[in-house]
Design a protein around this motif. Structure first.
Motif, short mmCIF file in Angstrom:
data_model
loop_
_atom_site.label_atom_id
_atom_site.label_comp_id
_atom_site.label_asym_id
_atom_site.label_seq_id
_atom_site.Cartn_x
_atom_site.Cartn_y
_atom_site.Cartn_z
N VAL A 147 0.85 -1.19 0.00
CA VAL A 147 0.00 0.00 0.00
C VAL A 147 0.89 1.24 0.00
CG1 VAL A 147 -2.02 -1.02 1.10
CG2 VAL A 147 -0.16 -0.17 2.52
N THR A 164 0.52 3.83 6.83
CA THR A 164 0.08 3.60 5.46
C THR A 164 -0.99 4.61 5.07
OG1 THR A 164 -1.59 1.98 6.14
CG2 THR A 164 0.60 1.15 5.62
N SER A 167 -4.71 1.99 3.80
CA SER A 167 -5.25 0.89 4.60
C SER A 167 -5.44 1.27 6.06
CB SER A 167 -4.35 -0.35 4.49
OG SER A 167 -3.07 -0.07 5.03
N ARG A 169 -3.16 1.92 8.81
CA ARG A 169 -2.43 1.16 9.82
C ARG A 169 -1.12 1.84 10.18
NH1 ARG A 169 -1.40 -4.38 7.02
NH2 ARG A 169 -1.11 -2.93 5.29
N SER A 185 -4.52 -0.52 14.01
CA SER A 185 -5.49 0.05 13.08
C SER A 185 -5.78 1.50 13.43
CB SER A 185 -6.79 -0.77 13.12
OG SER A 185 -7.75 -0.20 12.28
N GLY A 189 -6.40 6.59 6.77
CA GLY A 189 -4.97 6.50 6.54
C GLY A 189 -4.17 7.68 7.07
#
Length: 285
Positions: A147, A164, A167, A169, A185, A189
């Motif tokens: 990603v 990232t 995604s 994370r 998480s 993004g």
């Protein structure tokens, strides 16, 4: 290289390693008996081995630039006296390395005692996280995370954190090997909001990262426990729908209160200071 390969201007960072010279004065053995020389030999070998080990494990002076703008306060100023306005015109490119994708963030560097070399860490648009030997320009290890990554990594000792862009994370990665140690998480993004690590008085070492909004979900400021890989707190202090795209700064004010300072995106367009222990808003301008 294929003609349709995108080429972006590369940011080349020059790393200078200071050479340490150590002198070892040994007794003259010309007139000493053979037995005395034999007794001195193990001690001499031990001292030489200790000096060699110290030289390998000690970081070269000014080798580390572990986060965006160099430190948690984002001063962006190097203390290296070897580089100044007097010799800046003579500086040049030592090496150039293909990163296999556009780099939209800044490189960071940290000396690796395990590898006995200073490593440069970069992330690219193709989803590659790479460690490069600053002495030679060779890629030491690379992770294909799949990603895009736009934020600058931040390094602490033997690990680093990278966010990232799509995604949502934060990844904690072994700085010597590239092994992923944990994932946290974020919801949405991280886009250019380079994280920062700080240790608030009386609290744990913490990673602070601003998360972007995606048009449907606002982007909070988040505090992640560095060792436990868990969220300490997250806050949306904005009076309107917003998120953060700016690098984050950490510091302690004159009253001993730890602060994380960051900017918000459009339409809020403000600067915030939150209590780094609790996430409470201290001021907004």
């Amino acid at each position: 290289m294929p003609t349709n390969t995108p080429i972006r201007a590369a940011k080349v960072w020059l790393a200078r390693a200071a050479l340490a010279t150590s002198a070892l004065v040994l007794p003259a053995l010309i007139t000493a008996p053979a037995s005395a020389a034999a007794q001195l030999q193990p001690a001499r070998s031990g001292r030489l081995a200790a000096a060699a080990t110290a030289a390998l494990t000690a970081a070269p002076a000014y080798a580390d630039w572990p986060t965006f703008h160099g430190n948690a306060n984002l001063t962006g100023v190097s203390k290296d006296p070897a580089i100044s306005t007097l010799n800046a015109a003579q500086l040049g490119v030592r090496w150039m390395t293909h990163t296999f994708g556009p780099v939209l963030s800044s490189p960071v560097t940290e000396y690796s005692a395990a590898r006995h070399e200073t490593l440069d860490y970069i992330a690219n648009e193709n989803g590659d996280l790479e460690a490069i030997d600053t002495a030679s320009g060779s890629i030491v290890w690379a992770d294909s995370l799949g990603v895009p990554m736009h934020a600058t990594p931040t390094v602490l000792g033997t690990h680093l954190w990278i966010g990232t862009a799509v995604s949502g994370r934060m990844l904690k990665v072994n700085a010597n090997t590239g092994a992923v140690q944990c994932r946290v998480s974020l919801g949405t993004g991280v886009d250019f909001a380079s994280p920062v690590i700080g240790t608030p008085p009386g609290g744990p070492t913490t990673l602070y990262v601003g998360v972007q909004d995606n048009g449907a979900v606002p982007g909070p400021m988040m505090a992640i426990n560095d060792s436990a890989c868990k969220v300490e707190w997250k806050r949306n202090p904005y009076p309107v729908f917003s998120g953060s795209w700016s690098p984050d700064a950490f510091g302690v004010n004159a009253h001993g209160v730890p602060l994380v300072i960051f900017g918000s995106g459009d339409p809020d367009c403000a600067i915030y200071a939150l209590n780094a222990r609790t996430g409470a808003t201290l001021w907004r301008v």
